[in-house]
Design a protein around this motif. Structure first.
Motif, PDB file in Angstrom:
ATOM      1  N   THR A  50      45.031  40.601  46.830  1.00  0.00           N
ATOM      2  CA  THR A  50      43.870  39.819  46.372  1.00  0.00           C
ATOM      3  C   THR A  50      42.827  39.716  47.470  1.00  0.00           C
ATOM      4  N   LEU A  55      42.226  43.485  42.007  1.00  0.00           N
ATOM      5  CA  LEU A  55      42.515  42.565  40.909  1.00  0.00           C
ATOM      6  C   LEU A  55      44.013  42.605  40.611  1.00  0.00           C
ATOM      7  N   SER A  79      46.637  36.489  32.991  1.00  0.00           N
ATOM      8  CA  SER A  79      46.972  36.119  34.366  1.00  0.00           C
ATOM      9  C   SER A  79      45.779  36.091  35.300  1.00  0.00           C
ATOM     10  N   ALA A  80      44.623  36.686  34.879  1.00  0.00           N
ATOM     11  CA  ALA A  80      43.448  36.715  35.748  1.00  0.00           C
ATOM     12  C   ALA A  80      42.194  36.683  34.885  1.00  0.00           C
TER      13      ALA A  80
END
Length: 928
Positions: A50, A55, A79-80
């Motif tokens: 990260t 990503l 999750s992101a």
């Protein structure tokens, strides 16, 4: 968590990520045993990625989500933060898959057209995202992923060759390919790498402990914690926390970590771990498979998995807490079923009966016909090893499993004997049924004699009499042991004994009474009882030693405690205090004699020796301990023994409130039908005498005499009722009656050198003219000194000081008075101390006089040590033992001390010598 021995893996992952960023997509498999730290490694790497503007999409596969299609893919897209349009595309594809035919559940199965479309679409979403930014897709516990997600990941892995994607999949080690089909398929691809995350070595464990607990604790704990964890980081961190919180292993720490590792290793591993925990020891695959209902091949794989995870070593759990945790995780019904199956399996293979019985007791089931006899056999082994509580478990189960009849009656009899060792009250509820079993013939006559002992322990005289009469009606070859029983009854419960010649020795028991141990123990006890009945003091003491020696060689049986208590009491009554204490220590060493009943008896005997030495505080502590080990109700009629000790010690110490409280305690109605009641009656009489109720005291003492004469046991060592009654008559002002009783006592055979003779001499002295006091009291003092009874020495010295004062020997009177006062204080005898301080000032003022201090400087250090112990009341033999010199050396030192201090005997030694005793000396008892 600090990751040790993981640096190479992090470097390798970083290189693979660099390749992916350059457009060379990679897949990496992180494999290792459960709890080996794969999750932490993946998490740390994701944090680093990260920071490099990569990503990260991640997901954790749990067993509960295995049946939810595309659950892993759904996690990835949530999750992101992702572009809304891309998330919508993925959602539509997943919804389409759920409303049409489900795709194949394994990568190697043939896919339907609809499934291919969905998987292709989802993969394309991820590839489109990678075109905009480098991706790290991390998935933990991939073995728990749902089938559709696994298919999609496999499809994606084949198409990321030119994409900026690193696909990292963490899973368990599975050496057999069929157990990990996704892994097998992926390893065929050219852009797939595999990293094995192993367990930590001891050096790494030491390093981690140094960071967490410090260098000193690390060096001390590292070997043990490495052995318990096998180097598994999950287990190791649980152990570290356990040592922080509790200083040892905890079920809620290490135990829970063990369960997490086992469940992550898979259901097969869990089944085998449970089977192994139930068996309690390593076993070949076949028995383990039979217990877990699993094929041997599967068992072998599961054992390898559990060993690789650090849970097992050599086919067994690394730590008892691990086995306990797995057992506790078993539902009770399943655990009982496992235990039942294990018992049947072990019995079928001819295993040790004790091992089989453990599984039967765990299952709580004695269902199979063979189980009853096996449980009885295992209980016998347990009793031999001193494991009485577990023997009781076996016997209870056998008793419950038997139908009413001879087998159940035998099991009940054995159960009553075993429970009695732990708490006689627990055995009492069997007695009525056992009496019925005996009368109906379900219980063999050979069990009748031990049953009589148990009945009489609780004062159930009528039932015991009925059993005795029943046995006496049977043929001699069936009702064996009655002659030996009568010998014991004549001493312990005289009203129930049959008339027999005093000179007769117990005959050899006939064949058929119990086992050989029971015969020998009862025969030895009967021989001792015959010696007691004859009143031969020294022979009785020697017989007591023989009885105790027999006890030390055999296992406990129904007569063991009776024999020990009687023999130890006889040694104490003979003045062999040190021998009695030594036997208590020797007998207590055996595991078979560490039950509450035995501990209570030993504590009471030690209290008795302390009381006879005049150590009142120690006597009260010992008597209280005896009543704590065994509550008064569980003592039965024998409660008269510890209660009498505690009442007497409290009375002599001046604690009359305690004495009153103890006398208010209810005692069995039949207490006065046996020897223990005599001691209670005698103790109560002395309490009445000390609290100014001489008539009540006299009544108790005379009752003792009537009982003892009626029983043919008029033995002063048992209860010196004549001298006690004489003291009561003196309080009532009747010196003639007092002198008559004292003279009667002196005229009885076997009184030479006894405490009863010394007490009689005191009575004769204090009831006669003062001119005769010194001669009689000096002889009494010598006897009390020989017995080591400091309190009686103090009383006698007090009388002697008054005698010297009356005949005008003031200096000698003061010297003897000081010694009496000093001994009274040593004994913590408050009434005597206060009495001494109330005498005429010519004597009481002597307490503070420092006479003879200058003369003490003439003594050598050795002479001073010997003299100081002599002033404290120790015998020459005791002084020799304490100073590690011979008795003749003690006599020589004392002779020189007498000459230097110008005294003729130890009674004239300056009392302040007693304050200069060697450091750490303890009050000893009379030598054996």
């Amino acid at each position: 968590m600090r990751l040790l021995e993981r640096g190479d893996h992090l470097v390798r992952l970083g290189l693979l990520l660099d390749d992916s960023i350059r457009g060379e997509g990679r897949t990496v498999l992180l494999n290792g045993p459960a709890g080996s730290g794969k999750t932490e490694l993946l998490r740390n790497f994701a944090e680093a990625a990260t920071k490099s503007d990569v990503l990260v999409l991640d997901a954790i596969c749990s067993p509960t989500e295995r049946r939810i299609p595309f659950s892993v893919l759904s996690q990835l897209f949530r999750s992101a933060p992702l572009p809304p349009g891309l998330v919508a595309r993925a959602g539509q594809l997943i919804d389409r898959a759920l409303t049409t035919t489900a795709p194949a559940t394994s990568p190697y199965e043939e896919l339907t057209f609809e499934a291919v479309q969905v998987i292709h679409g989802l993969s394309q979403v991820i590839l489109d995202l990678a075109a905009e930014t480098p991706l790290l897709i991390g998935i933990d516990d991939i073995g728990n992923a749902d089938g559709p997600s696994r298919c999609c990941l496999h499809y994606l892995a084949r198409r990321i060759g030119s994409a900026r994607i690193l696909l990292a999949l963490a899973g368990e080690d599975h050496p057999e390919p069929e157990n990990s089909p996704l892994r097998t398929e992926l390893l065929r691809l050219p852009n797939v790498a595999e990293l094995h995350v192993g367990l930590l070595g001891q050096d790494a464990v030491t390093g981690l402990l140094t960071d967490e607990l410090g260098a000193s604790a690390a060096q001390r704990l590292a070997p043990a914690l490495h052995a318990a964890s096998g180097g598994n980081p999950l287990l190791l961190h649980a152990l570290i926390e356990d040592h922080r919180v509790a200083g040892g292993v905890r079920a809620e720490g290490y135990g829970r970590a063990v369960l997490r590792c086992a469940h992550r290793a898979g259901p097969e591993a869990v089944r085998i771990a449970r089977a192994l925990a139930v068996l309690g020891e390593p076993a070949p695959p076949a028995p383990l498979g039979g217990l877990a209902d699993t094929a041997p091949g599967t068992v072998e794989r599961a054992l390898r998995t559990l060993t690789a995870a650090g849970l097992l070593d050599g086919g067994d759990f690394r730590h008892p807490a691990a086995r306990a945790a797995v057992l506790d995780d078993l539902p009770s019904a399943e655990r009982a079923a496992h235990s039942r199956r294990a018992a049947e399996l072990l019995h079928r293979h001819g295993a040790d009966p004790v091992a089989v019985a453990r599984h039967l007791t765990d299952a709580g089931d004695a269902g199979p016909p063979w189980a009853r006899d096996l449980l009885l056999e295992a209980a016998e082994h347990a009793l031999l090893d001193g494991r009485v509580p577990w023997a009781v478990e076996c016997l209870e189960l056998a008793h419950r499993g038997c139908e009413e009849g001879p087998k159940r009656a035998v099991a009940r009899a054995r159960l009553a004997d075993a429970e009695w060792q732990l708490n006689p009250l627990a055995a009492a509820h069997h007695l009525e049924a056992l009496v019925m079993d005996l009368r109906s013939g379900r219980l063999a006559p050979r069990h009748g004699v031990p049953l009589i002992r148990q009945l009489l322990w609780f004062g159930r005289v009528a039932e015991a009499t009925g059993v005795i009469e029943h046995l006496r009606t049977l043929p001699a070859h069936e009702a064996t042991g009655l002659r030996d029983l009568d010998a014991w009854l004549a001493v312990v419960h005289p009203p129930l004994a049959a008339h027999r010649p005093r000179s007769a020795a117990p005959r050899e028991p006939e064949d058929g009474l119990g086992g050989p141990h029971d015969d020998a123990r009862l025969r030895s006890l009967a021989a001792l009882c015959d010696l007691i009945s004859r009143g031969r003091r020294e022979e009785t003491a020697e017989g007591a030693e023989r009885t105790l020696n027999d006890l030390s060689l055999g296992r406990p049986d129904p007569w063991a405690v009776e024999a020990a208590m009687l023999a130890l009491q006889e040694l104490v009554q003979a003045g062999r205090y040190r021998a009695a204490e030594r036997w208590c220590d020797d007998l207590a060493q055996a595991a078979t004699r560490r039950t509450p009943v035995w501990r209570a008896v030993f504590a009471a005997v030690r209290a008795d020796t302390a009381l006879r030495r005049g150590e009142l505080t120690k006597a009260m502590e010992g008597a209280r301990a005896a009543l704590a080990h065994l509550p008064p109700g569980a003592w039965g009629l024998a409660v008269g023994f510890p209660l009498a000790l505690l009442i007497t010690a409290a009375t002599r110490a001046g604690d009359y409130d305690e004495g009153a409280r103890l006398l208010a305690h209810p005692v069995p109605f039949a207490l006065n039908t046996g020897r223990h009641g005599l001691r209670y009656l005698h103790a109560r009489g002395h309490y009445y005498l000390a609290t100014h109720h001489p008539h009540a005291a006299l009544a108790d003492f005379m009752s003792c005499g009537e009982l003892m004469r009626g029983w043919g046991l008029d033995l002063p060592d048992l209860v010196p009722w004549r001298t006690s009654a004489a003291q009561a008559w003196l309080r009532l002002g009747n010196k003639d009656r007092a002198r008559r009783l004292a003279s009667d006592q002196l005229a009885r055979p076997g009184t030479d050198g006894t405490a009863a003779r010394a007490s009689s001499l005191r009575i004769l002295a204090t009831s006669g003219p003062a001119t005769r006091w010194p001669q009689l009291l000096t002889e009494a003092l010598d006897i009390f000194e020989d017995h080591g009874n400091r309190l009686e020495q103090a009383h006698t010295l007090a009388d002697l000081s008054r005698a010297y004062y009356a005949i005008g020997e003031k200096r000698r009177a003061r010297m003897v008075f000081r010694r009496a006062w000093h001994l009274a204080r040593l004994c913590r005898a408050r009434p005597l101390t206060e009495e001494l301080l109330s005498v005429p000032s010519g004597l009481s003022g002597a307490v503070a006089e420092p006479e003879g201090r200058a003369e003490l400087s003439r003594l050598t250090e050795s002479e001073r040590r010997v003299a100081s112990l002599a002033v404290m009341g120790y015998t020459n033999r005791e002084i020799a033992g304490k100073l590690f010199i011979t008795a003749s050396t003690v006599e020589q030192h004392l002779t020189r001390v007498y000459r230097k201090l110008n005294v003729k005997r130890r009674q004239e030694l300056p009392v302040h010598l007693g304050t200069e005793a060697p450091g750490g000396a303890e009050h000893g008892g009379n030598a054996a």
